[in-house]
Design a protein around this motif. Structure first.
Motif, mmCIF file in Angstrom:
data_model
loop_
_atom_site.group_PDB
_atom_site.id
_atom_site.type_symbol
_atom_site.label_atom_id
_atom_site.label_comp_id
_atom_site.label_asym_id
_atom_site.label_seq_id
_atom_site.Cartn_x
_atom_site.Cartn_y
_atom_site.Cartn_z
ATOM 1 N N GLY A 79 26.815 9.291 21.656
ATOM 2 C CA GLY A 79 27.795 8.356 21.116
ATOM 3 C C GLY A 79 27.155 7.424 20.098
ATOM 4 N N PRO A 80 27.823 6.311 19.796
ATOM 5 C CA PRO A 80 27.277 5.359 18.811
ATOM 6 C C PRO A 80 25.894 4.870 19.253
ATOM 7 N N ALA A 81 24.949 4.864 18.328
ATOM 8 C CA ALA A 81 23.598 4.411 18.668
ATOM 9 C C ALA A 81 22.995 3.690 17.474
ATOM 10 N N TRP A 82 22.438 2.514 17.725
ATOM 11 C CA TRP A 82 21.763 1.787 16.644
ATOM 12 C C TRP A 82 20.867 0.716 17.235
ATOM 13 N N SER A 83 20.047 0.149 16.350
ATOM 14 C CA SER A 83 19.177 -0.928 16.804
ATOM 15 C C SER A 83 19.652 -2.231 16.186
ATOM 16 N N THR A 90 28.896 7.680 25.380
ATOM 17 C CA THR A 90 27.882 6.704 25.805
ATOM 18 C C THR A 90 27.141 6.170 24.588
ATOM 19 N N ALA A 91 27.110 4.849 24.490
ATOM 20 C CA ALA A 91 26.454 4.182 23.361
ATOM 21 C C ALA A 91 25.014 3.823 23.710
ATOM 22 N N THR A 92 24.189 3.713 22.676
ATOM 23 C CA THR A 92 22.800 3.265 22.841
ATOM 24 C C THR A 92 22.591 2.116 21.861
ATOM 25 N N VAL A 93 22.465 0.915 22.387
ATOM 26 C CA VAL A 93 22.359 -0.256 21.510
ATOM 27 C C VAL A 93 21.134 -1.066 21.957
ATOM 28 N N ILE A 94 20.086 -1.037 21.148
ATOM 29 C CA ILE A 94 18.799 -1.574 21.582
ATOM 30 C C ILE A 94 18.293 -2.634 20.600
#
Lengths: 87, 404
Positions: free
Chosen positions: B153-157, B99-103
């Motif tokens: 998982g992949p996470a970035w802003s 699960t990715a977190t892209v904010i």
């Protein structure tokens, strides 16, 4: 004077550890009180604000002799010394 | 090809706390723009904004939590909590890795920065609170979302000014479609209603003193807003297998750079972004029924955007419904695209197109059906959401109604 400083330091420590001030004993270590590195940094900040001193504490050198944080008493002693130096 | 659907949405905006409040206000053409109450306004020339007045951090977090979370992170976490609960998704240990977190956020923890810089510059203090850095850093909302929900998982802003959250959602969508991730929490948050930020915007001379009137000949400029919107994206088969309610399908994403000017928009860059998104979606322009416009209510944007829509859609432009919901929730910069994607998804799901509020008089340079002042019932099977950022960075999403 110094007893008053000790009490104030313990109050700061207790507030960060979210416990009653009576539970903070001279021998308590930061670990005993459940304080992590961020909690310690907040304590240093609160001490600087309250006593108008600059605490020579660097989180990269927690065991440095500049400011001993090995126990609550050590911190109290350190603050008493800093306040005295300030004059 | 893997398909990507939205299974949950959470919102904090000037229109209310929660998806239902946000969408209900949009349908009623209710504007969240009003006098600024969050900060002292002495000295501000433009004391209006779209504040999330109903959002009070202490009602959502305890003292210790607030010590480490700027208002932008608070809003992001509240919206995330709602989105996750609404979707019913269970993040297993296995799914957490996928699960990715892209904010998106343009400026991160601006209240923290403003409050602490004021202490040292104005008040002559020697030190700031030790957590100033972790509170103000732009990746704080993304990091806190990953921490609170255990997403590994992949996470970035993403920081592309007014296009930040469209870029974020688009990248999250592409990651799931390509198989790099199976789910994502994505969207944006912005809380830049601080004295310093508002003064900076005043300096650009693009801000309205009354309200936001996109596409109206009487427009007077943009109005700053704050808020957060977070979506749960999932791969379609996984969502179906667990019986998720599907709000809509994300089908296309296009991004371009104008390579032209640091503030002026470009017809070419905007048109290419819409074209790229439609191509990515394998959607013919004639299939699109609704465009949630960037629609900032600046003369430069509105004219350029309408011309770009005409260029991409040709004669079909006259059959499109085109509205700017910034007229109600303000320009929430890094959260704008996500708040507008929620508006777009609600139009797909309900067949009720949100209006352009505060509209007074038609502008010959914006001769499209801008859905003035009243929501419209329409058969919307496919919709586009535009974001065009300062610096010429454009991001366009295409979504479809999900019919089982």
């Amino acid at each position: 004077m110094s007893d008053d400083i000790r009490q104030q330091v313990r109050t700061i420590v207790a507030e960060q550890a979210m416990i009653d001030v009576e539970q903070v004993t001279p021998d308590s270590t930061m670990d005993d009180l459940g304080l992590d590195s961020l909690g310690l940094v907040e304590i240093v900040f609160a001490i600087e604000e309250q006593f108008g001193v600059s605490v020579p504490y660097n989180a990269n050198e927690p065991n440095s002799e500049d400011f001993d944080i090995s126990s609550v008493k050590a911190v109290e002693d350190g603050v008493i010394k800093l306040v005295a130096e300030k004059g | 090809m893997r398909r990507v659907v939205v299974t949950g949405a959470g919102v904090v905006s000037a229109l209310g706390i929660g998806y239902d409040a946000h969408v209900a206000a949009l349908r009623e053409a209710r504007s969240g723009i009003g006098p600024i109450e969050l900060i002292e306004t002495d000295g501000l020339n433009i004391p209006i904004a779209a504040e999330a007045k109903g959002y009070v951090g202490t009602e959502h977090f305890n003292r210790n939590e607030l010590t480490l979370r700027d208002r932008v992170t608070q809003m992001a976490l509240t919206a995330t909590g709602e989105a996750v609960a609404a979707s019913g998704i269970e993040i297993s240990d296995e799914l957490a890795m996928r699960t990715a977190t892209v904010i998106g956020t343009s400026m991160g923890g601006q209240h923290t920065q403003d409050d602490n810089y004021r202490l040292i510059y104005r008040d002559g203090k020697q030190r700031v609170h030790p957590f100033t850095v972790p509170k103000l850093m732009a990746n704080a909302p993304a990091s806190w979302i990953s921490m609170e929900h255990g997403l590994k998982g992949p996470a970035w802003s993403v920081s592309t000014a007014c296009a930040s959250s469209n870029h974020a959602i688009g990248q999250a969508f592409h990651m799931i479609r390509s198989g790099m991730a199976d789910a994502a929490l994505t969207g944006g948050a912005e809380s830049g209603l601080t004295y310093g930020v508002l003064k900076a915007w005043e300096g650009l001379r693009v801000m309205s003193k009354d309200t936001c009137r996109p596409f109206s000949k009487t427009r007077t400029g943009m109005v700053q807003g704050e808020g957060a919107a977070i979506l749960v994206l999932e791969e379609l088969e996984a969502a179906k297998a667990r019986g998720a309610v599907i709000l809509g399908e994300v089908v296309g994403f296009g991004m371009t750079a104008d390579a032209n000017d640091i503030v002026q928009p470009s017809l070419d860059g905007a048109a290419r972004a819409m074209g790229a998104a439609l191509t990515d979606a394998r959607v013919d322009p004639s299939e699109v029924a609704y465009i949630n416009a960037h629609g900032t209510a600046t003369a430069a944007n509105d004219k350029t955007e309408c011309a770009a829509i005409r260029q991409v859609f040709g004669d079909h432009a006259d059959r499109l419904l085109v509205s700017s919901t910034k007229s109600m929730h303000g320009h929430c910069i890094g959260a704008a695209g996500a708040l507008e994607m929620v508006a777009t998804l609600s139009a797909l799901k309900s067949g009720i197109v949100p209006p352009t509020a505060n509209f007074e008089e038609a502008d010959p340079d914006c001769d499209l059906d801008v859905v003035p002042n009243e929501a419209r019932e329409a058969d919307v099977a496919c919709a586009v959401s535009n974001s065009f950022a300062f610096g010429g960075l454009n991001a366009v999403l295409v979504a479809r109604r999900f019919d089982e």
